[in-house]
Write an enzyme that holds these catalytic residues in place. Structure first.
Site, mmCIF file in Angstrom:
data_model
loop_
_atom_site.group_PDB
_atom_site.id
_atom_site.type_symbol
_atom_site.label_atom_id
_atom_site.label_comp_id
_atom_site.label_asym_id
_atom_site.label_seq_id
_atom_site.Cartn_x
_atom_site.Cartn_y
_atom_site.Cartn_z
ATOM 1 N N CYS A 184 6.120 1.166 -3.411
ATOM 2 C CA CYS A 184 6.579 0.520 -2.184
ATOM 3 C C CYS A 184 5.342 0.149 -1.368
ATOM 4 O O CYS A 184 4.519 1.018 -1.056
ATOM 5 C CB CYS A 184 7.458 1.498 -1.405
ATOM 6 S SG CYS A 184 7.957 0.895 0.218
ATOM 7 N N CYS B 261 5.887 -6.864 -2.157
ATOM 8 C CA CYS B 261 7.069 -6.024 -1.931
ATOM 9 C C CYS B 261 7.716 -5.830 -3.281
ATOM 10 O O CYS B 261 7.904 -6.797 -4.038
ATOM 11 C CB CYS B 261 8.031 -6.710 -0.968
ATOM 12 S SG CYS B 261 9.601 -5.831 -0.780
HETATM 13 N N1 DGL Z 1 10.122 -2.252 -1.519
HETATM 14 C C1 DGL Z 1 9.505 -2.125 -0.232
HETATM 15 C C2 DGL Z 1 8.051 -2.572 -0.287
HETATM 16 O O1 DGL Z 1 7.475 -2.790 -1.358
HETATM 17 C C3 DGL Z 1 10.123 -2.934 0.888
HETATM 18 C C4 DGL Z 1 11.522 -2.775 1.242
HETATM 19 C C5 DGL Z 1 11.760 -2.135 2.579
HETATM 20 O O2 DGL Z 1 11.435 -2.705 3.630
HETATM 21 O O3 DGL Z 1 12.312 -1.057 2.543
HETATM 22 O O4 DGL Z 1 7.443 -2.711 0.761
#
Ligand code: DGL
Length: 273
Positions: free
Chosen positions: A83, A193
């Protein structure tokens, strides 16, 4: 007795912990499974608290701390912060139960790779408010390679849309029109993301395939492989143990979306941290 060897052997049989705010990290897990078929994984998606991209630093640190402790309790040998938003705080948390060399995050390997290449000079970065606001991409890319021309933009609607299954181009293109203002001359987009792999194709189609969207999960999987090999932590034998999947909240929608990321059903267990 060679104590180091004993420790290394014990650790190499332990699972790898992978976590995200929700299901996006499954895109990283899928690439990890392809690259590292001998390893067992423990996945945690903090679906009760997503999106992470709009949380304050203090709140995010508290969530990430609890997850990392949970993965430590699962006996993980290392963790993959799947993440970008969580990556912006991980180094700011005191007393993590994992050392730096036992943590792979999703920003540094991408920054190092893009900064070192020569093919693309005009770079676009998209991600959550937290990720873009941290400056970890544009600042670091320009620090290592000042000649790169970078446009970084927060695209906060995209992760929740992916999480909710709104991935059709007819829904996405009007939003892209707004978000991609100023991206017309970009040569490479870094999708910062882990939810975005589901919409890479739609982004490339929006730009009539005139630019490249960097496929980040594979790069992260290669980094994890390298880190394991460097530390002799790679599991030499195929593990007999199945992967474990945990979510902090489970709904039918989450289960349906998980299939989009993994192309198969998995058995999620609910854990409140
Ligand atoms: N998957 C998360 C990232 O890579 C983003 C999603 C979220 O905001 O929870 O930042």
């Amino acid at each position: 007795m060679d104590l180091n060897k004993t420790i290394i052997n014990r650790l190499s049989n332990q699972p790898i912990g992978v976590f995200d705010s929700g299901l996006g990290g499954l895109s990283i897990l899928k690439a990890l499974k392809n690259k590292l078929p001998n390893e067992q994984f423990v996945y945690f998606g903090d679906t009760a608290h997503l999106p992470y991209g709009d949380k304050s630093e203090a709140t995010l640190k508290a969530y990430v701390s609890s997850i990392v402790s949970f993965l430590e309790q699962q006996n993980c040998k290392m963790i993959v912060v799947a993440c970008n938003s969580a990556t912006t705080v991980i180094q700011k948390i005191n007393d993590l139960p994992f050392r730096d060399h036992q943590i792979v995050e999703v920003i540094t390997p991408i920054v190092e790779l893009v900064a070192a290449q020569k093919k693309y000079q005009k770079i676009g970065v998209i991600g959550t408010r937290k990720t873009i606001g941290s400056g970890m991409f544009d600042r670091e890319l320009n620090r290592i390679n000042p000649s790169l021309d970078i446009v970084a933009k927060a695209t906060p609607l995209l992760a929740p849309m992916v999480e909710d299954g709104f991935v059709d181009k007819n829904v996405l293109f009007p939003i892209f029109e707004k978000y991609f203002e100023g991206f017309e001359d970009r040569e490479l987009i870094i999708p910062a993301c882990t939810h975005y792999p589901i919409i890479y194709h739609q982004i490339e189609e929006y730009f009539n395939n005139s630019l490249k969207v960097l496929h980040t999960p594979k790069i992260i999987a290669e980094k994890v492989d390298q880190v394991l090999l460097n530390q002799n932590l790679n599991n030499p034998d195929k593990t007999e143990k199945s992967d474990l999947f945990y979510l902090s909240d489970i709904t039918e929608d989450f289960l349906r979306e998980a299939v989009l990321f993994l192309d198969r059903d998995v058995d999620f267990k609910q854990v409140s941290l």
